[in-house]
Enzyme design. Structure first.
Site, PDB file in Angstrom:
ATOM      1  N   HIS A  37       0.840  -1.209   0.000  1.00  0.00           N
ATOM      2  CA  HIS A  37       0.000   0.000   0.000  1.00  0.00           C
ATOM      3  C   HIS A  37       0.878   1.263   0.000  1.00  0.00           C
ATOM      4  O   HIS A  37       0.573   2.236  -0.689  1.00  0.00           O
ATOM      5  CB  HIS A  37      -0.877   0.055   1.255  1.00  0.00           C
ATOM      6  N   LYS A 149      -0.894  -6.754  -7.901  1.00  0.00           N
ATOM      7  CA  LYS A 149      -1.171  -7.983  -7.154  1.00  0.00           C
ATOM      8  C   LYS A 149      -2.609  -8.457  -7.412  1.00  0.00           C
ATOM      9  O   LYS A 149      -2.871  -9.631  -7.593  1.00  0.00           O
ATOM     10  CB  LYS A 149      -0.921  -7.688  -5.666  1.00  0.00           C
TER      11      LYS A 149
END
Ligand code: PAF
Length: 280
Positions: A37, A149
């Site tokens: 993140h 991802k």
């Protein structure tokens, strides 16, 4: 960093920033932030005047038997990480704020969302596209950043953005991996040490397949068979799917086209569901 919890306040601030000519970069998250993140936030900070990070564990994208209740939540820790990484605004609404009692509108993308994750989690992408459409309307971003991802999620959001004429750029940032290769995910914290060790086979198998492609292998069945064999050697791993698809449409590839084909994997490691992928 400003912390905002209501839609009306966020919309007013976004509106005034846009009126001042500022660019807004949105990083949508469900919190439990990790280095993956943080790489998205850093990328947004390089490109935008104002970075908004949303933290919202979106109930609409969890199936009835999934981990919504046990999904990790730690807003204070997340806020500290956001601030340190260059976010200007943290938007952390409550469930009631996003889905009030009378709520009844959903956004569905009906093609890219169908196979793979869509087949095993039938309501998942409907929840994702709905919350992202709402976040686009609330935070008015110039662009939004998603991780590679979740490759199918990124492809579904790109398609929804185009189909719905949202004027939002979609930026996809590379997967960040733990030492050893495991793709970073908030769900990795569910893994025991033994499960984590076995999970390394996922990125290992992807790297092996990538090596085969680099050596000229283009046959989809050969690559899928090899990866299935490698994952099959692990006692705790059960394959949900191993597939090679077009990275934009998620349709099965007939042969590998370097730069376009994506190998996608989903497995159970005991009770923990993990996904990963690699562009060839
Ligand atoms: O990838 C996630 O964490 C979520 O699916 C997202 C994009 C924040 C939507 O809730």
């Amino acid at each position: 960093m400003q912390k905002i919890t209501t839609v009306s306040e966020m919309q007013a601030l976004a509106g005034s920033l846009r009126a001042q000519g500022k660019t807004i970069g949105l990083v949508p998250t469900m919190g439990a932030l990790h280095d993956g993140h943080l790489s998205l936030i850093k990328l947004a900070a390089q490109k935008a005047d104002v970075v908004v990070v949303s933290v919202f564990v979106n109930p609409a994208q969890f199936g009835p038997s999934e981990d919504f209740n046990k999904y990790p939540r730690d807003l204070e820790r997340d806020a500290g990480l956001c601030e340190k990484t260059g976010a200007h605004i943290l938007f952390a609404p409550t469930n009631e704020e996003m889905y009030p009692k009378s709520y009844s509108t959903y956004v569905t993308e009906e093609r890219v969302a169908k196979p793979l994750e869509g087949a095993s989690r039938p309501t998942h992408f409907r929840g994702v596209t709905t919350v992202i459409a709402k976040l686009f309307n609330v935070t008015r971003p110039t662009f939004a950043v998603f991780g590679q991802k979740d490759a199918q999620q990124a492809a579904v959001i790109m398609k929804m953005t185009a189909d719905m004429n949202f004027q939002v750029g979609i930026v996809v940032a590379p997967t960040v991996r733990e030492e050893g290769g495991l793709a970073m995910s908030s769900r990795n914290r569910y893994l025991t040490n033994t499960q984590r060790a076995e999970s390394l086979a996922i990125s290992g198998a992807l790297a092996h397949a990538k090596g085969m492609v680099a050596n000229g292998e283009r046959r989809v069945d050969r690559l899928v068979a090899e990866v299935t064999h490698l994952l099959g050697e692990k006692r705790r791993i059960r394959i949900i799917y191993v597939s090679i698809v077009d990275s934009r449409t998620m349709e099965p590839a007939r042969e590998v086209i370097p730069g376009e084909s994506l190998m996608v994997i989903a497995v159970w490691v005991d009770e923990v569901r993990l996904i990963d992928n690699m562009i060839f």
